[in-house]
Design a protein around this motif. Sequence first.
Motif, short mmCIF file in Angstrom:
data_model
loop_
_atom_site.label_atom_id
_atom_site.label_comp_id
_atom_site.label_asym_id
_atom_site.label_seq_id
_atom_site.Cartn_x
_atom_site.Cartn_y
_atom_site.Cartn_z
N LEU A 812 0.88 -1.13 -0.18
CA LEU A 812 0.11 0.43 -0.17
C LEU A 812 1.20 1.34 0.19
O LEU A 812 0.50 2.04 -0.68
CB LEU A 812 -0.95 -0.49 1.08
CG LEU A 812 -2.06 -1.35 1.03
CD1 LEU A 812 -2.40 -1.18 2.45
CD2 LEU A 812 -3.04 -1.02 0.03
N GLY A 813 1.91 1.49 0.82
CA GLY A 813 2.94 2.53 0.40
C GLY A 813 3.20 2.77 -0.66
O GLY A 813 3.59 3.29 -1.05
N GLY A 814 4.03 2.23 -1.34
CA GLY A 814 4.20 1.71 -2.69
C GLY A 814 3.02 1.44 -3.33
O GLY A 814 2.46 2.96 -4.43
N MET A 856 10.85 11.14 -2.55
CA MET A 856 9.09 10.69 -1.62
C MET A 856 9.80 9.13 -0.60
O MET A 856 9.93 9.56 0.55
CB MET A 856 8.04 10.49 -1.79
CG MET A 856 6.94 11.54 -2.24
SD MET A 856 5.92 11.33 -3.12
CE MET A 856 5.76 10.49 -5.03
N GLY A 857 10.33 8.30 -0.99
CA GLY A 857 10.99 7.00 -0.50
C GLY A 857 12.08 7.66 0.33
O GLY A 857 11.78 7.08 1.76
N ILE A 858 13.22 8.47 0.18
CA ILE A 858 13.94 9.13 1.41
C ILE A 858 13.52 10.03 2.40
O ILE A 858 13.98 9.51 4.06
CB ILE A 858 14.87 9.30 0.75
CG1 ILE A 858 16.23 8.94 -0.19
CG2 ILE A 858 15.84 10.31 2.44
CD1 ILE A 858 16.91 9.68 -0.45
N LEU A 859 11.74 10.89 2.17
CA LEU A 859 11.19 11.14 3.27
C LEU A 859 10.44 10.49 3.91
O LEU A 859 10.44 10.81 5.11
CB LEU A 859 10.34 12.48 2.01
CG LEU A 859 9.85 13.15 2.97
CD1 LEU A 859 10.97 14.28 3.80
CD2 LEU A 859 8.99 14.58 2.31
N GLY A 860 9.83 9.39 3.44
CA GLY A 860 8.88 8.42 4.09
C GLY A 860 9.72 7.09 5.05
O GLY A 860 9.75 7.39 6.04
N ALA A 861 11.12 6.64 4.18
CA ALA A 861 11.33 5.71 4.71
C ALA A 861 12.20 5.72 6.10
O ALA A 861 12.28 4.91 6.84
CB ALA A 861 11.96 4.82 3.49
N LEU A 884 20.84 -2.80 12.05
CA LEU A 884 20.95 -3.97 10.66
C LEU A 884 19.18 -3.29 10.71
O LEU A 884 18.83 -3.47 8.95
CB LEU A 884 21.60 -4.62 10.98
CG LEU A 884 21.44 -5.46 10.25
CD1 LEU A 884 22.12 -4.56 8.85
CD2 LEU A 884 22.53 -6.85 9.77
N ALA A 885 18.37 -3.85 10.89
CA ALA A 885 17.12 -3.84 11.05
C ALA A 885 16.74 -2.32 10.15
O ALA A 885 15.76 -2.47 9.78
CB ALA A 885 16.65 -4.50 11.84
N GLY A 886 17.46 -1.17 11.24
CA GLY A 886 16.87 -0.10 10.63
C GLY A 886 16.60 0.16 9.12
O GLY A 886 16.43 0.88 8.12
N VAL A 887 18.54 -0.19 9.04
CA VAL A 887 18.65 0.50 7.85
C VAL A 887 18.59 -0.79 5.92
O VAL A 887 17.92 0.22 5.53
CB VAL A 887 19.84 -0.14 7.99
CG1 VAL A 887 20.88 0.04 6.12
CG2 VAL A 887 20.91 0.56 8.59
N LEU A 888 18.01 -2.34 6.87
CA LEU A 888 17.36 -3.24 6.19
C LEU A 888 16.07 -2.27 5.23
O LEU A 888 15.33 -2.29 4.74
CB LEU A 888 17.35 -3.91 6.52
CG LEU A 888 18.89 -5.41 6.20
CD1 LEU A 888 18.47 -6.28 7.43
CD2 LEU A 888 19.54 -5.23 5.31
N GLY A 889 14.90 -1.55 6.39
CA GLY A 889 14.06 -1.19 6.50
C GLY A 889 13.87 0.25 6.15
O GLY A 889 12.70 0.47 5.01
N ALA A 890 14.75 1.04 6.16
CA ALA A 890 15.08 2.31 5.10
C ALA A 890 15.41 1.64 3.65
O ALA A 890 15.04 1.93 2.87
CB ALA A 890 15.60 3.09 5.56
N GLY A 891 16.00 0.75 3.50
CA GLY A 891 16.37 0.41 2.37
C GLY A 891 15.75 -0.18 1.32
O GLY A 891 14.95 0.26 0.39
N VAL A 892 14.79 -0.76 1.61
CA VAL A 892 13.30 -1.43 1.46
C VAL A 892 12.12 -0.67 1.22
O VAL A 892 11.40 -1.08 0.01
CB VAL A 892 12.53 -2.96 2.41
CG1 VAL A 892 11.13 -2.59 2.02
CG2 VAL A 892 13.51 -4.13 2.48
N GLY A 893 12.39 0.56 2.16
CA GLY A 893 11.00 1.21 1.59
C GLY A 893 11.29 2.35 0.17
O GLY A 893 11.07 2.93 -0.02
N ILE A 894 12.40 2.39 0.62
CA ILE A 894 13.35 3.43 -0.99
C ILE A 894 12.74 2.64 -2.43
O ILE A 894 12.55 2.92 -3.13
CB ILE A 894 14.93 3.28 -0.91
CG1 ILE A 894 14.57 4.91 0.85
CG2 ILE A 894 15.70 4.35 -1.74
CD1 ILE A 894 16.48 5.05 0.81
#
Length: 920
Positions: A812-814, A856-861, A884-894
């Motif tokens: 839904l975010g995508g 928008m990905g950087i702004l939200g993720a 590491l989990a936070g970094v992976l989450g941001a990467g997935v969001g972007i």
Amino acid sequence: MTRFLWSQLIHRRSRTLTLGVGILVAAVSFTLLTSAVATSQVRVIGTIEEHFRPAYDILVRPAGSFTELERREQLVQQNYLSGIFGGITFQQYREIRRIPGVEVAAPIANIGYTLPFRSVRIPITRFLSDDERQMYRLRQEWLAHGGSSSYQGGMIYVYYTTGTRFALLPNGLIGEVLRGGRTVPICVAFSRSKGHILSDSPFNLALRQGLYCYSKRTPEISWLPTDEGPLPGGEIGAYADVFFPIPVAAIDPAQEIRLVGLDRAVVAGRILRSDDRVVTEQVAPNAKYRTVPILVSARTYLDETLRVVVERLDLPSEPLFHKAFTSDLHAYRFLNRLQGHDVGKVAVDAVEVYDAYLQRLQGPRPALDYDGYWTSSPVTYRVLGAGRLAAIPNRNAREVYRSRFGGGWAPQENRDTQFRRLTLHRASNLFGPGNVYETPGVRVIGTFDPELLPGFSPLSEVPLETYYPPAVYPADAPSRRALGGGPLLPTQNLGDYVSQPPLMLTNLRGLRAFTDPTAFEGANRSAPISVIRVRVAGVTGPDEMSRERIRRVAELIHQRTGLAVDITAGSSPRQMLVELPPGKFGRPALLVREGWVEKGVAIRFLSAVDRKSLALFVLVLVVCAFFLANAAFASVRARRAEIGTLLCLGWGRGTIFRAVLGELALVGLVAGVAGTALAAALVGLLSLQMSVLRTLLVAPIAVVLAVTAGALPALRASRSTPLDAVRPAVVGRAPRGPVRGVSSMAVVNLRRVRSRALLGAGGLFVAVGALALLLSITLSFRGVLVGTLLGEAISIQVRGVDLASVALAVALGGLSVADVLFLNLRERAPELVTLRASGWEERHLSGLVAAEGLGMGILGAVPGAAAGVLLAWLIGGIDAAVVLAGVLGAGVGILVALAGSAFPALLIGRMTPPAVLAEE
């Protein structure tokens, strides 16, 4: 108004269909996910109920027996029982029996480790030759710890002659008749000469050396330095003396039957009874022995093998040989200096030794193959980190192995690394009044096989060291190689890390014979019971009433006895890593894992699972509302000219608000009706637990979601002005500096539509926040369950629902990002056509769309990942894995934002000047 709404739905089919599909997906997904969570919750609670109750509900130990590690980590040490020898009185045991609600109170009184010896046969007939005189050296070696530890045993010599015969001498010795008729005494000189070099060490291997002599011509005459007699079947060979640790404990048989069904494990004889008495038997005209009733185990868990290397020695000429062999001064040194070559090996497993000992116990006379017993201290640990310990070695003086007579012998294994402090309770070995021997013997009542005991759930297993050794397995590749891939098992080392379970069980009457200070030095008569395992009446599961019953009984036990109490109901094994230092006889350092017991796991999980379900419900609801709000805003933005025109025609702001909101509610109702049928079909297909009422809730949920998500867009529409009918869709301030590239232009475009960009980023923020929430939930359970078998079983059941919830949030975010970018392209179509006409290529325009999606990905993720890390820190602490989990989450969001920009970028090719001008 109604006709207007229907006309809007009919004449704007694409927009109506888009909103309807969005509401349908959101409502059905929310309903199905909540049903999946409920289904998983039912399964989880069922798993907890099934594995809630272990073998006993409460463990009672002596006051002060808790270690600091156990108190701090809410653990019960796996090796606890092997280090507790007394501490609870008979009066305290009777008091526990009288407490209301106590259904079973099964005591264990560890008595100690006896060290009887047994001779085992070492046949060498198959290695004999035809030589006239033959001498064999049997080199003994004990292999333990999967073969990584090697302990040298005593050497045995076998003399065999095929050409001469033996004769009995008047003094009872044996002589060899040499050529010419001269008879010389043989074999006895070996023992006499050995006495000159003996030391008083209990580990002196010379004590375990012997000589056996055979003649082929006179097989009826032989020299055997043992009471065992000749080997059966005319075999040529020797006997090896083996010391075999036998732990002894006392139980209440009636309570053990009720607790673990001990009577069903009896394979020979009968079950030990509580009223079996210590009896006095006349075994000689002037000697009486007290015998204790014993239930003996049919199995031993000792991990040792006796390997005997058979070496044929090279003998000198006959005169030189007999001169040295018959010398009371030189025979021992002579044989030890002879050279030879190996001709074979004989292996004897510890099980064979134990079976031979069991046969001896079945004899008519009581067994008295011990000279006292040893008690040991618990293993102590140094904490290395979360779930990781180091066992601390302990050094015992040689004096601890000395008995009242014979100087004391001990297996060589006791020279190895030890982890327990040993205390010897020497037997008096005296006759008391009436010529009764004070040291008791044993008489076997029956034999039981611990493997026939009823099994208990491995997810709620508690220590049962009365019957099994602790389960200790290698935890890394070097340890697995050292132990041959098997577990770490007990050895003949009384102070080793893993101890044998009691192989002999007596009753509480027999216990008094072993705690008699006149029979055993330092015996604990006042408080001989080690632990009491309690089962509470009326406990049916993890329900509130059952838990209160257990808590009340535990509280009364502590109040009335002052003993240490552990509630084990609802516990589960927690894997602890333990580092063991290297041994002194070949074993390398080991890293092992063993299942300590973490208390209260199931109870804490029951309360945590409700919070988890609520969190998933809220997560899905927020994500769905965000998606629908974005779709509603897009619909309002697309109709700005229409709304401005209606305002020019005299429509009021309230009418505009009701029209927009009513349209969304009507779309939600239609989507909800369709969703009800779809949800019912999917529930049956996916085997979910969802009632008819919950299925019927799809339509109301769809309407509520549509109205809730559309309230703000409807309010925004009502605040429009008539000028919106002619005002450009995108109006913003010009940038202060020049636009020098695609990236800077993407930033400018996002700043021009701040609210729209923030809305698209908000969807991603929720999606990455969903990942953070999943991480935080996992961490909140980690404090309760990670490392426990019950927690691992439950996490497998709920993980699919968690991932489904997060997958929906990410999808839904995508879609939110894609929707925002698509609307931006539609509204800025003239600008894009102008850029193309001025020389921009399609790849540049596609890159511009991708750059806006990335922004928008950087702004939200990134903020979402930061929120996830913060939430994880608040719930379960922070470490490298959380970051590491936070970094992976941001990467997935972007990445999802970039994927969401792919479809709008493909539409750029359709934006030709004629098409755009026609639309304008």
